[in-house]
Motif scaffolding. Structure first.
Motif, PDB file in Angstrom:
ATOM      1  N   ASP A 601       0.827  -1.205   0.000  1.00  0.00           N
ATOM      2  CA  ASP A 601       0.000   0.000   0.000  1.00  0.00           C
ATOM      3  C   ASP A 601       0.862   1.256   0.000  1.00  0.00           C
ATOM      4  O   ASP A 601       0.538   2.254  -0.657  1.00  0.00           O
ATOM      5  CB  ASP A 601      -0.929   0.004   1.210  1.00  0.00           C
ATOM      6  N   LEU A 602       1.946   1.201   0.762  1.00  0.00           N
ATOM      7  CA  LEU A 602       2.808   2.368   0.849  1.00  0.00           C
ATOM      8  C   LEU A 602       3.547   2.602  -0.468  1.00  0.00           C
ATOM      9  O   LEU A 602       3.644   3.732  -0.950  1.00  0.00           O
ATOM     10  CB  LEU A 602       3.786   2.193   2.010  1.00  0.00           C
ATOM     11  N   SER A 603       4.054   1.543  -1.063  1.00  0.00           N
ATOM     12  CA  SER A 603       4.761   1.678  -2.339  1.00  0.00           C
ATOM     13  C   SER A 603       3.847   2.271  -3.401  1.00  0.00           C
ATOM     14  O   SER A 603       4.297   3.035  -4.273  1.00  0.00           O
ATOM     15  CB  SER A 603       5.299   0.322  -2.803  1.00  0.00           C
ATOM     16  N   ALA A 604       2.569   1.927  -3.330  1.00  0.00           N
ATOM     17  CA  ALA A 604       1.638   2.428  -4.335  1.00  0.00           C
ATOM     18  C   ALA A 604       1.449   3.932  -4.259  1.00  0.00           C
ATOM     19  O   ALA A 604       1.018   4.557  -5.237  1.00  0.00           O
ATOM     20  CB  ALA A 604       0.284   1.723  -4.181  1.00  0.00           C
ATOM     21  N   ARG A 605       1.745   4.530  -3.094  1.00  0.00           N
ATOM     22  CA  ARG A 605       1.592   5.972  -2.942  1.00  0.00           C
ATOM     23  C   ARG A 605       2.880   6.732  -3.203  1.00  0.00           C
ATOM     24  O   ARG A 605       2.899   7.966  -3.114  1.00  0.00           O
ATOM     25  CB  ARG A 605       1.091   6.297  -1.520  1.00  0.00           C
TER      26      ARG A 605
END
Length: 989
Positions: A601-605
């Motif tokens: 989820d963090l990488s996607a942001r």
């Protein structure tokens, strides 16, 4: 960190210890009016269950619980003639009864004194040392024994006649005797005071059991205030509460303050007639010594305490003889419980010193005592097994140690179902497995424990990183051995790190959550209901487990069925209230239980060229995590928490002016630190143009811009390869806040450009003002305005906000200075209308204000002492969390806002930032030290010259100063750090 072990002696099962006497007369079926007590409440005696006496519970006014008991038995033989012989025989008869055993369980008593008609015993309650009394009277063949708070003393003396509904003749007024012995205050407190104190003490114990030391401290402070109001500030009983408070302060790392509280407790306990009080104080001080790293002194104090308690136990066992004296048996059970605690303390500290044989011997003695003492809390057995297992594993028998600890886990599961005590014992078992190389077993138990913690329906306490480092070690080894699974394993390591909650950040968020809850009666009421439901569920779970643990011949199947039904109902109620709380007040849930962040989820942001780095610094090992849009990488970091603290402190010394000049900045040390932090990452930072750092420990006190990437060839600051030359830099207090900030860009921008607060009317000198503040203890009370007024004035900050505000188009009314910089002005300014909110004042750190475990900003002190903390001049993190902001940037241009001390400041910045982000800010600009005016003006001018991304704009402004030989020393440009992750343009910097 040492956990406080609190004596919780349950009711002793003493039935059958005395021979049966003559049959008792039938007791009254309903309440018996007794008259008014010393504080004017109407009192009554209600029939109570008892196997061997006519028994009554004593109630007065609106008491929720009885504050005393009356028991009637029949004497075998008339008492002899003669006052002395009669008193001696009466004492013998009295000590044989069940009433004597019950009194000994709840109170510590002096030898009984003869009074007309019987005996008077002066006592103090084991819980808090409150004054308490017992009376023994003879009415023909009837032996009437009663106990209660001193306010009911005269009623107890008249009990024989009152129970018979007969006239009271020659009523004995013993108030004068009690006033002389206990003081006037003892006759003026009621059961209501005692109820409140007991509830606060329970909250303190429960908070401590989940390692929520800030919550425990708050409860004990309130309990202490209540005692002081009811009994006066010098009551001996307050010594017990003071030592509990001192230990909670010690558990939070505030050693000098804990020392002062222990000294106060010692002075009060000198007046106590509790022989075990000195040993109890020694045990608490032993935990304190362990907290501050003096393990050998801790062990010495613990062993001395055990020796005192062992002598008390031996003396009571000799007095008990054949077991007919129930008063001695009650005291013996309590004394054995105290000795068990001392032995477990010895064992815990011995483990820290790697003296595993001593630890095992202490736990074996504790286990023997536990098996011989009926009625002790059943969860003590699990604690004994757990420590014994750690000692066995430390001696090299990993399998044997793990077997004992597995039994401890199973016992805790039976008692608590799911909860912190269970998860905590599972984490300890996981560490034993990991250190023994039993990786599969370690992973299984760690995963189960973390899953349990994630699903708890109550706020848990602090979870130190060191409890999880062995888990990270096992996972990293597994990732090295299984390259195709490495990405998933590194993601699991990152997820585990989200469970860590320690230090000032956790304390600040806890206090902010409590303040948020108290600001809304609906939230406060629902939280109270949910917490009461959880406590009731846990109580029923323990009672049910204790019942099923009995031998078959003693089990009560009907009671088991009833308890199981009650437990099911209580569990459903607690779960329903938790769901209701989460749904109705998501902001409170966000503060107390932030959702874990998955690496994907963090990488996607993250944007192209952007990377987020988080560090985990343990005592024995450390890790770094780099997340980019392409995935996650975990790697070992070659510096532990203590080494990091030393290096950061040394680097800060090299940017601290001395004798009017700047010392040389240690470029080599900065380069060494960069290598230790990032050397294990390989080319993990390749292509990164914006680095978002989640710092921890002492790294929070160091601006990342001054790290050096290439080995310096000479002390040429203008040509040094500072990290900020290659990338824009910002920090965030947590990964959850990064995601929340990334989503905040969807809100419409505020309409007005700038509001500034500067130059409060301080009148003192910096050192003197902070010293005075350091001697003040502020919890929920208002701060003395004189203490803030004594801070050093900051007149130049008024020009600072005028200059910057003027460039940005601020209205004159939006530049607030001097006496106008009040809490009321901040709250009433409509801050959600401004894109930039600017505070130019002193920042105060935990440790600068004693008892203040959260950071804050110093504002204008009120002209007169305020009625409450809501109107004083200290804007704390809790106050900030209640503001409503829509700011692109909040500037804290103040001395110390990011921390001038590697031991204190850095985590305070993270706590302060979390509060601003919760209030609605998108980013903060903070200073790590006070920068000279000229470089500050140049830096701010560069920062606000354009309308670009703040991180990129700050990096450009810092590079300009770092490349100018006149300002190239990092003291001039590196102080300011951007906190937050504003939108990344993707175009580099």
């Amino acid at each position: 960190m040492a956990r406080r072990l609190v004596p919780l002696i349950l009711a002793l099962l003493l039935a059958g210890c005395a021979a049966k006497g003559p049959p008792l007369p039938e007791r009254a079926a309903g309440p018996i009016a007794l008259g008014r007590n010393a504080i004017g409440e109407e009192c009554r005696a209600l029939p109570a269950d008892s196997a061997d006496s006519e028994a009554y519970a004593l109630y007065c006014g609106g008491w929720e619980q009885p504050s005393g008991a009356i028991a009637v038995t029949l004497l075998y033989d008339p008492l002899p003639d003669g006052a002395e012989a009669r008193a001696r025989q009466l004492a013998v008869e009295a000590n044989r009864t069940g009433w004597a055993g019950s009194l000994a369980q709840k109170a510590i008593c002096q030898p009984a004194q003869p009074v007309p008609g019987g005996l008077l015993t002066q006592c103090q309650l084991r819980e808090g040392g409150w004054p308490y009394i017992g009376v023994t009277l003879v009415d023909g063949r009837r032996l009437v024994q009663a106990d209660g708070i001193p306010a009911v003393a005269d009623l107890l003396m008249a009990a024989p006649a009152l129970l018979n509904a007969g006239p009271v003749t020659n009523r004995q007024d013993i108030s004068a005797l009690l006033r002389a012995a206990l003081g006037d205050e003892a006759l003026r407190f009621g059961r209501g005071d005692l109820n409140s104190f007991e509830r606060l003490s329970e909250v303190g114990r429960l908070s401590n059991s989940v390692e929520d030391y800030a919550g425990a401290e708050a409860a004990y402070r309130k309990a202490l205030d209540l005692q002081a109001g009811a009994l006066g500030p010098d009551s001996p009983g307050a010594g017990d509460t003071l030592m509990a408070l001192a230990l909670e302060v010690s558990n939070q790392g505030r050693g000098p303050e804990a020392d002062a509280l222990f000294r106060r407790a010692d002075t009060l306990l000198q007046k106590s007639f509790d022989k075990a009080a000195r040993a109890r104080l020694g045990s608490y001080m032993a935990f304190h010594a362990a907290n501050i790293g003096d393990a050998r002194r801790a062990l010495s104090l613990g062993r001395d305490s055990s020796a005192i308690r062992r002598a008390i136990v031996d003396d009571l066992e000799e007095q008990a003889g054949g077991g007919a004296n129930r008063a001695v048996l009650g005291s013996l059970a309590a004394a054995r419980g105290d000795l068990i605690h001392s032995l477990l303390l010895e064992a815990t500290v011995s483990l820290r010193l790697d003296q595993f044989g001593l630890a095992e011997a202490a736990t074996m003695e504790a286990a023997t005592l536990f098996s011989r003492t009926r009625g002790l809390p059943p969860w003590w057995h699990a604690r004994i097994l757990g420590i014994q297992g750690l000692a066995r594993a430390g001696k090299g028998d990993a399998a044997g140690g793990a077997a004992l600890m597995s039994k401890a886990v199973a016992s805790n599961k039976q008692l608590f179902g799911a909860g912190w005590p269970v998860a905590s014992s599972m984490l300890e078992l996981g560490r034993v497995y990991a250190q023994a190389g039993m990786d599969d077993e370690a992973l299984a138990i760690y995963r189960e424990a973390l899953s349990m913690l994630a699903g708890l329906d109550t706020d848990r306490g602090q979870l130190p990183l060191d409890r999880l480092i062995p888990y990270l070690d096992v996972l990293y080894r597994r990732g090295q051995a299984e390259p195709d699974q490495r990405a998933d394993i590194h993601a699991e390591m990152f997820a585990a790190l989200q469970a860590v909650r320690e230090g000032v950040v956790g304390q600040t968020i806890t206090r902010a959550a409590a303040r948020f809850a108290s600001s809304d009666p609906a939230v406060s009421d629902l939280i109270r209901q949910q917490q009461d439901a959880v406590r009731n569920r846990d109580r029923l779970r323990i009672e049910a487990a204790a019942e099923t643990a009995k031998p078959d011949v003693q089990r009560d199947r009907a009671r088991e069925d009833l308890l199981q039904k009650q437990l099911q109902d209580a569990t459903a109620k607690a779960q329903g209230l938790e769901r209701q709380l989460q749904a109705a007040f998501p902001d409170y849930a966000r503060l107390t239980k932030p959702a874990p962040v998955r690496a994907t989820d963090l990488s996607a942001r993250l944007a192209p060229g952007q990377a987020l780095v988080q560090f985990a610094f343990g005592t024995t090992g450390s890790y770094g995590f780099i997340l980019k849009e392409t995935g996650i990488q975990a790697y070992p970091v070659t510096i532990n928490r203590a080494m990091l603290q030393d290096q950061v402190a040394e680097l800060r010394r090299s940017i601290t002016p001395r004798a009017g000049g700047l010392p040389p900045f240690d470029l080599d040390l900065s380069f060494d630190l960069y290598g230790r932090l990032f050397g294990g990452a390989g080319d993990g930072l390749a292509g990164v143009t914006h680095l978002v750092l989640v710092p921890s420990a002492a790294l929070s006190s160091l601006p990342p811009a001054l790290l050096v990437r290439d080995k310096p060839q000479a002390r040429d600051y203008a040509r040094t390869s500072w990290l900020v030359r290659d990338m824009a830099l910002s920090v965030v207090p947590s990964v959850s806040s990064f995601l929340a900030l990334a989503g905040s860009t969807e809100r419409p921008r505020a309409a007005r450009p700038f509001i500034g607060f500067a130059a409060p009317p301080f009148q003192g000198r910096q050192a003197g003002g902070l010293k005075a503040l350091g001697e003040e203890c502020r919890t929920d009370a208002a701060l003395d305005p004189a203490l803030l007024r004594a801070l050093a004035p900051l007149p130049e900050t008024a020009d600072e906000i005028r200059s910057i505000g003027g460039r940005l188009g601020a209205a004159p009314t939006d530049l607030i200075t001097g006496s106008g910089v009040t809490k009321a002005a901040v709250r009433g300014a409509g801050l959600d209308q401004y894109r930039i909110v600017y505070f130019a004042t002193h920042g105060l750190l935990p440790g600068e204000l004693r008892c203040q475990a959260q950071p804050g900003l110093a504002l204008a002190p009120p002209t007169s002492p305020p009625a409450s903390a809501a109107d004083d001049g200290l804007l704390t993190a809790s106050d900030i969390a209640l503001l409503r902001l829509n700011a692109d940037l909040v500037v804290l241009s103040a001395c110390n806002t990011a921390g001038g001390d590697a031991r204190l400041g850095g985590e305070a910045l993270s706590g302060l930032a979390e509060s601003f982000f919760f209030a609605g800010a998108r980013s903060l600009l903070v200073s790590h030290w006070q920068v000279p005016s000229v470089p500050t003006v140049r830096l701010m001018t560069g920062l606000f010259a354009g309308d670009g991304v703040p991180a990129a704009a700050l990096a450009r402004a810092q590079r300009v100063l770092a490349s100018d030989p006149a300002t190239a020393h990092p003291f001039n440009w590196a102080a300011f750090t951007l906190v937050g992750a504003a939108p990344h343009s993707g175009k580099g910097v």
